[in-house]
Motif scaffolding. Structure first.
Motif, PDB file in Angstrom:
ATOM      1  N   ALA A 101      49.622  41.109  55.647  1.00 22.82           N
ATOM      2  CA  ALA A 101      49.149  40.145  54.646  1.00 22.82           C
ATOM      3  C   ALA A 101      50.320  39.586  53.853  1.00 22.82           C
ATOM      4  CB  ALA A 101      48.155  40.809  53.705  1.00 22.82           C
ATOM      5  N   LEU A 146      50.734  37.520  50.494  1.00 25.18           N
ATOM      6  CA  LEU A 146      49.879  37.228  49.342  1.00 25.18           C
ATOM      7  C   LEU A 146      50.699  36.685  48.176  1.00 25.18           C
ATOM      8  CD1 LEU A 146      47.904  40.581  49.572  1.00 25.18           C
ATOM      9  CD2 LEU A 146      47.008  38.318  50.188  1.00 25.18           C
ATOM     10  N   ALA A 151      47.427  32.438  50.990  1.00 26.30           N
ATOM     11  CA  ALA A 151      47.352  33.738  51.673  1.00 26.30           C
ATOM     12  C   ALA A 151      47.379  33.556  53.180  1.00 26.30           C
ATOM     13  CB  ALA A 151      46.076  34.471  51.259  1.00 26.30           C
ATOM     14  N   ILE A 179      46.683  36.209  56.412  1.00 26.72           N
ATOM     15  CA  ILE A 179      46.276  37.546  56.838  1.00 26.72           C
ATOM     16  C   ILE A 179      46.218  37.556  58.356  1.00 26.72           C
ATOM     17  CG2 ILE A 179      44.588  39.399  56.553  1.00 26.72           C
ATOM     18  CD1 ILE A 179      45.623  38.394  53.878  1.00 26.72           C
ATOM     19  N   LEU A 189      40.341  34.667  49.475  1.00 34.24           N
ATOM     20  CA  LEU A 189      41.350  35.098  48.509  1.00 34.24           C
ATOM     21  C   LEU A 189      42.045  33.941  47.797  1.00 34.24           C
ATOM     22  CD1 LEU A 189      43.078  37.965  50.527  1.00 34.24           C
ATOM     23  CD2 LEU A 189      41.463  38.219  48.639  1.00 34.24           C
ATOM     24  N   LEU A 207      43.797  38.741  42.455  1.00 34.04           N
ATOM     25  CA  LEU A 207      43.591  39.802  43.435  1.00 34.04           C
ATOM     26  C   LEU A 207      42.966  41.016  42.737  1.00 34.04           C
ATOM     27  CD1 LEU A 207      43.987  40.286  46.432  1.00 34.04           C
ATOM     28  CD2 LEU A 207      46.232  41.235  45.953  1.00 34.04           C
ATOM     29  N   ILE A 229      38.574  41.264  46.288  1.00 36.48           N
ATOM     30  CA  ILE A 229      38.666  42.208  47.397  1.00 36.48           C
ATOM     31  C   ILE A 229      37.289  42.450  48.015  1.00 36.48           C
ATOM     32  CG2 ILE A 229      39.218  44.598  48.003  1.00 36.48           C
ATOM     33  CD1 ILE A 229      41.492  44.424  45.915  1.00 36.48           C
ATOM     34  N   LEU A 239      44.805  45.409  50.432  1.00 38.49           N
ATOM     35  CA  LEU A 239      44.780  44.406  49.363  1.00 38.49           C
ATOM     36  C   LEU A 239      44.936  45.043  47.982  1.00 38.49           C
ATOM     37  CD1 LEU A 239      41.958  42.037  50.648  1.00 38.49           C
ATOM     38  CD2 LEU A 239      44.432  41.680  50.782  1.00 38.49           C
TER      39      LEU A 239
END
Length: 273
Positions: free
Chosen positions: A190, A192, A202, A204, A223, A228, A233, A269
C-alpha cells in the motif's frame, strides 16, 4: 535438441536472440528457469544469458530508482536508501534464493509467488522493454502484467520506480503459513500518501489474489480523501475482495484467501505488525 546456452554481451544482442526463437528463455537469476529444468518441464531449447553490467546495476536520481532487471533481492537489501522495499525483498525465499532471485525474474513468477512485484505495482513501476534494436520502451507495470504470456513481450532490461517522499507512506505485508520464507497465502502493498491528514492518491496492490498481482481499486476509492481512521478502514474492509480471483492451491483455498484478506488489509492500514 538439448539445452543450448548462449551469452549475449549487450541487451540488444540478447533481445535479438530471444526474438529469433520464440521458445528461447532468458537465464537471469535462474530461480524460475532452473526449477523448470530440474523438474523436467524444460528439456530442450535455447537459454540466453546477458553479461552487460548495466543489467545488474541500480541507478538512483533523487527519489527515482532504476533497477537493472538482473538486480537481486540481496543487492536491494544492502542499500539503505531502498529501505522501504526491504520488507518486500526479504519476503522472497531464504538467503540463498535472495542471492539469485532478480527484479526482472520476479515479474514473471506465477501466483502465489511474485511478492516483490506486488510492491512495485503499488509504487506505479514502469517496465523497460526492449524489442530487437533501438531504445527500450516504458510500459506501466499494470499493463505489462495484464499482457504477460499473451505474446512475446521482448527483453525486460530494467524497472523504474519513484520512492515515496515519506517512507512511512509505504507498507507491505506478506501472509504465509510458514515463516519467514513460506509461500504466500496473500501479500498486500500500500502506498498511502497524505495531505492535510487525508489520504491522497492511494495505491493498493495484492498478490495471490488473481492470476497476476492486481490493483485493489475499490479499496483505493474507499480511502482517497479520507482520514486513515477506523471508519475509513472499515469501508476498505467492506470492499477488500472486490475484483479478486484467488485460486485454490496447496497453500490455501480460494475461500480462505477471501476470508483472511479483509483482516490483513485492516491490520496493514492500521499499522499493526
Amino acid at each position: 535438441m538439448p539445452i543450448e546456452i548462449r551469452t549475449a554481451s549487450t541487451a540488444s544482442e540478447a533481445a535479438g536472440l530471444l526474438a529469433g526463437d520464440r521458445q528461447a528463455r532468458l537465464l537471469s537469476g535462474g530461480t524460475l528457469v532452473m526449477r523448470d529444468l530440474n523438474e523436467g518441464r524444460l528439456t530442450d531449447g535455447l537459454l540466453v544469458r546477458l553479461a552487460d553490467p548495466a543489467y545488474r546495476q541500480i541507478a538512483l536520481s533523487g527519489s527515482r530508482v532504476e533497477f537493472g532487471a538482473g538486480v537481486t533481492m540481496a543487492t536491494i537489501l544492502k542499500r539503505r536508501e531502498l529501505a522501504c522495499l526491504h520488507g518486500a525483498a526479504r519476503a522472497i525465499g531464504g538467503p540463498a534464493v535472495r542471492n539469485m532471485a532478480t527484479v526482472g525474474g520476479n515479474l514473471f513468477a506465477e501466483t502465489p509467488y511474485g511478492d516483490f512485484t506486488v510492491a512495485l505495482l503499488a509504487l506505479d513501476a514502469q517496465v523497460m522493454v526492449l524489442q530487437g534494436f533501438g531504445a527500450p520502451r516504458a510500459v506501466a507495470l499494470e499493463e505489462f502484467l495484464a499482457g504477460r504470456g499473451r505474446a512475446p513481450s521482448g527483453l525486460v532490461t530494467a524497472v523504474q520506480v519513484t520512492l515515496p517522499q515519506n517512507a512511512a507512506d509505504f507498507r507491505f505485508r506478506k501472509v504465509s503459513r510458514v515463516r519467514p520464507k513460506g509461500i504466500a497465502v496473500l501479500s498486500i502493498a500500500a502506498l498511502l500518501p497524505t495531505s492535510g491528514g487525508r489520504v491522497t492518491g492511494a495505491r493498493i496492490a495484492y498478490g495471490a489474489m488473481a492470476p497476476t498481482p492486481i490493483r485493489a481499486k475499490a479499496v483505493e476509492r474507499a480511502l482517497d480523501g479520507k482520514a486513515l481512521d477506523a471508519a475509513a478502514i472499515t469501508a476498505a474492509r467492506a470492499v477488500a475482495a472486490e475484483g479478486t480471483r484467488p485460486a485454490t492451491d496447496a497453500v490455501a483455498s480460494e475461500w480462505y484467501r477471501r476470508e483472511v484478506l479483509p483482516v490483513h488489509l485492516a491490520r496493514l492500514l492500521s499499522g499493526q505488525e
